[in-house]
Design a protein around this motif. Sequence first.
Motif, PDB file in Angstrom:
ATOM      1  N   PHE A  96      -3.933  16.270  -2.213  1.00 23.80           N
ATOM      2  CA  PHE A  96      -4.928  15.356  -1.660  1.00 23.80           C
ATOM      3  C   PHE A  96      -5.016  15.559  -0.162  1.00 23.80           C
ATOM      4  CE2 PHE A  96      -2.969  12.976  -5.220  1.00 23.80           C
ATOM      5  CZ  PHE A  96      -4.089  12.846  -6.045  1.00 23.80           C
ATOM      6  N   ASP A  97      -6.209  15.353   0.382  1.00 23.27           N
ATOM      7  CA  ASP A  97      -6.334  15.242   1.829  1.00 23.27           C
ATOM      8  C   ASP A  97      -5.732  13.906   2.240  1.00 23.27           C
ATOM      9  OD1 ASP A  97      -7.699  17.693   1.985  1.00 23.27           O
ATOM     10  OD2 ASP A  97      -9.602  16.709   1.557  1.00 23.27           O
ATOM     11  N   ALA A  98      -5.955  12.892   1.390  1.00 20.78           N
ATOM     12  CA  ALA A  98      -5.384  11.561   1.599  1.00 20.78           C
ATOM     13  C   ALA A  98      -5.426  10.816   0.264  1.00 20.78           C
ATOM     14  CB  ALA A  98      -6.178  10.797   2.657  1.00 20.78           C
ATOM     15  N   ALA A  99      -4.472   9.928   0.061  1.00 19.63           N
ATOM     16  CA  ALA A  99      -4.455   9.091  -1.147  1.00 19.63           C
ATOM     17  C   ALA A  99      -3.606   7.856  -0.875  1.00 19.63           C
ATOM     18  CB  ALA A  99      -3.900   9.861  -2.340  1.00 19.63           C
ATOM     19  N   ASP A 100      -4.210   6.701  -1.070  1.00 17.29           N
ATOM     20  CA  ASP A 100      -3.500   5.428  -0.939  1.00 17.29           C
ATOM     21  C   ASP A 100      -3.684   4.633  -2.228  1.00 17.29           C
ATOM     22  OD1 ASP A 100      -2.753   5.988   1.663  1.00 17.29           O
ATOM     23  OD2 ASP A 100      -4.072   4.500   2.596  1.00 17.29           O
ATOM     24  N   ILE A 101      -2.663   3.871  -2.579  1.00 19.38           N
ATOM     25  CA  ILE A 101      -2.712   3.023  -3.764  1.00 19.38           C
ATOM     26  C   ILE A 101      -2.400   1.593  -3.332  1.00 19.38           C
ATOM     27  CG2 ILE A 101      -1.806   2.606  -6.078  1.00 19.38           C
ATOM     28  CD1 ILE A 101      -0.823   5.563  -6.017  1.00 19.38           C
ATOM     29  N   MET A 146       2.909  11.079   1.569  1.00 16.74           N
ATOM     30  CA  MET A 146       4.219  11.452   1.037  1.00 16.74           C
ATOM     31  C   MET A 146       4.175  12.838   0.413  1.00 16.74           C
ATOM     32  SD  MET A 146       6.015  11.786  -2.071  1.00 16.74           S
ATOM     33  CE  MET A 146       4.992  10.898  -3.219  1.00 16.74           C
ATOM     34  N   LEU A 147       3.147  13.100  -0.397  1.00 16.42           N
ATOM     35  CA  LEU A 147       3.050  14.412  -1.050  1.00 16.42           C
ATOM     36  C   LEU A 147       2.872  15.525  -0.026  1.00 16.42           C
ATOM     37  CD1 LEU A 147       0.784  13.435  -4.060  1.00 16.42           C
ATOM     38  CD2 LEU A 147       3.190  14.139  -4.173  1.00 16.42           C
ATOM     39  N   ASN A 148       2.053  15.295   0.990  1.00 16.53           N
ATOM     40  CA  ASN A 148       1.855  16.310   2.034  1.00 16.53           C
ATOM     41  C   ASN A 148       3.115  16.539   2.844  1.00 16.53           C
ATOM     42  OD1 ASN A 148      -0.813  16.686   1.261  1.00 16.53           O
ATOM     43  ND2 ASN A 148      -1.601  15.205   2.732  1.00 16.53           N
ATOM     44  N   ARG A 149       3.847  15.485   3.111  1.00 21.65           N
ATOM     45  CA  ARG A 149       5.067  15.568   3.919  1.00 21.65           C
ATOM     46  C   ARG A 149       6.200  16.269   3.177  1.00 21.65           C
ATOM     47  NH1 ARG A 149       5.705  10.505   4.319  1.00 21.65           N
ATOM     48  NH2 ARG A 149       7.371  10.301   2.807  1.00 21.65           N
ATOM     49  N   THR A 150       6.274  16.080   1.859  1.00 18.55           N
ATOM     50  CA  THR A 150       7.433  16.571   1.093  1.00 18.55           C
ATOM     51  C   THR A 150       7.172  17.856   0.315  1.00 18.55           C
ATOM     52  OG1 THR A 150       6.830  15.199  -0.807  1.00 18.55           O
ATOM     53  CG2 THR A 150       8.356  14.234   0.822  1.00 18.55           C
ATOM     54  N   GLY A 151       5.956  18.377   0.366  1.00 18.93           N
ATOM     55  CA  GLY A 151       5.635  19.578  -0.402  1.00 18.93           C
ATOM     56  C   GLY A 151       6.579  20.728  -0.138  1.00 18.93           C
ATOM     57  N   GLU A 152       6.779  21.043   1.126  1.00 16.51           N
ATOM     58  CA  GLU A 152       7.660  22.155   1.478  1.00 16.51           C
ATOM     59  C   GLU A 152       9.098  21.897   1.017  1.00 16.51           C
ATOM     60  OE1 GLU A 152       9.264  24.236   5.527  1.00 16.51           O
ATOM     61  OE2 GLU A 152       7.136  23.644   5.490  1.00 16.51           O
ATOM     62  N   ASP A 153       9.538  20.639   1.086  1.00 20.48           N
ATOM     63  CA  ASP A 153      10.894  20.275   0.682  1.00 20.48           C
ATOM     64  C   ASP A 153      11.153  20.539  -0.796  1.00 20.48           C
ATOM     65  OD1 ASP A 153      11.331  19.411   3.273  1.00 20.48           O
ATOM     66  OD2 ASP A 153      10.910  17.309   2.798  1.00 20.48           O
ATOM     67  N   VAL A 154      10.099  20.473  -1.612  1.00 16.35           N
ATOM     68  CA  VAL A 154      10.272  20.697  -3.052  1.00 16.35           C
ATOM     69  C   VAL A 154       9.752  22.064  -3.479  1.00 16.35           C
ATOM     70  CG1 VAL A 154      10.247  18.223  -3.592  1.00 16.35           C
ATOM     71  CG2 VAL A 154       8.100  19.518  -3.652  1.00 16.35           C
ATOM     72  N   GLY A 155       9.508  22.931  -2.495  1.00 16.17           N
ATOM     73  CA  GLY A 155       9.133  24.310  -2.789  1.00 16.17           C
ATOM     74  C   GLY A 155       7.681  24.515  -3.169  1.00 16.17           C
ATOM     75  N   VAL A 199       0.871  -1.176   0.000  1.00 11.25           N
ATOM     76  CA  VAL A 199       0.000   0.000   0.000  1.00 11.25           C
ATOM     77  C   VAL A 199       0.903   1.219   0.000  1.00 11.25           C
ATOM     78  CG1 VAL A 199      -1.800   1.284   1.188  1.00 11.25           C
ATOM     79  CG2 VAL A 199      -1.800  -1.223   1.281  1.00 11.25           C
ATOM     80  N   SER A 200       0.791   2.007  -1.056  1.00 11.88           N
ATOM     81  CA  SER A 200       1.554   3.246  -1.170  1.00 11.88           C
ATOM     82  C   SER A 200       0.720   4.378  -0.579  1.00 11.88           C
ATOM     83  CB  SER A 200       1.863   3.534  -2.646  1.00 11.88           C
ATOM     84  OG  SER A 200       2.475   4.799  -2.773  1.00 11.88           O
ATOM     85  N   HIS A 201       1.257   5.032   0.420  1.00 13.22           N
ATOM     86  CA  HIS A 201       0.569   6.147   1.073  1.00 13.22           C
ATOM     87  C   HIS A 201       0.993   7.437   0.373  1.00 13.22           C
ATOM     88  CE1 HIS A 201      -0.836   3.313   4.051  1.00 13.22           C
ATOM     89  NE2 HIS A 201       0.402   2.887   4.174  1.00 13.22           N
ATOM     90  N   THR A 202       0.588   7.560  -0.864  1.00 12.24           N
ATOM     91  CA  THR A 202       1.019   8.645  -1.743  1.00 12.24           C
ATOM     92  C   THR A 202       0.594  10.008  -1.206  1.00 12.24           C
ATOM     93  OG1 THR A 202       0.886   7.111  -3.584  1.00 12.24           O
ATOM     94  CG2 THR A 202       0.958   9.454  -4.136  1.00 12.24           C
ATOM     95  N   GLY A 203      -0.612  10.108  -0.699  1.00 16.12           N
ATOM     96  CA  GLY A 203      -1.079  11.378  -0.151  1.00 16.12           C
ATOM     97  C   GLY A 203      -0.210  11.867   0.996  1.00 16.12           C
TER      98      GLY A 203
END
Length: 152
Positions: A82-87, A67-76, A61-65
């Motif tokens: 997403f509020d949440a997204a799992d694959i 990851m994107l929320n956690r790394t947004g600031e890191d990539v500017g 299960v990829s917790h994509t949402g």
Amino acid sequence: MTNWENTMYRLISTLAAGCFALALPAAAQEAVLHDFDGSFDDATFAVESAIVGQGLVVDYVSHTGEMLNRTGEDVGSDVKIFDAADIFLFCSAVVSRSVMEADPMNVIHCPYNIFVLERDGKVQVGHRTYPEGPMQEVQALLDGIVKEAVGD
């Protein structure tokens, strides 16, 4: 035109056509989306249950949402996608064998996945579409799992 010039002309034309084709953007795959009447957590539980109910095993299960929320600031970026997204990634030995016996290059589509996403309070469950032919067997499997999960 000499034979050599004709050969060179054909070679250059073929190379130019190939370069042009590579420069074209790839067609985006379509997604099949279904609204889910409930919470994100309920949807992920329903998807996992529907997959397991088919006798399949969720490989990852990829917790994509997250990851994107956690790394947004890191990539500017300050955009919350997403509020949440799992694959959910999984495979079916029966279906995979069938589609790969028809065309071994169908291996590029494996493992299969179903995603659950939440945006602006709306929860959806879906999967990508697959090409006509043998891969429609996979699409039918995914359609069945998603419809079961959303209660259709």
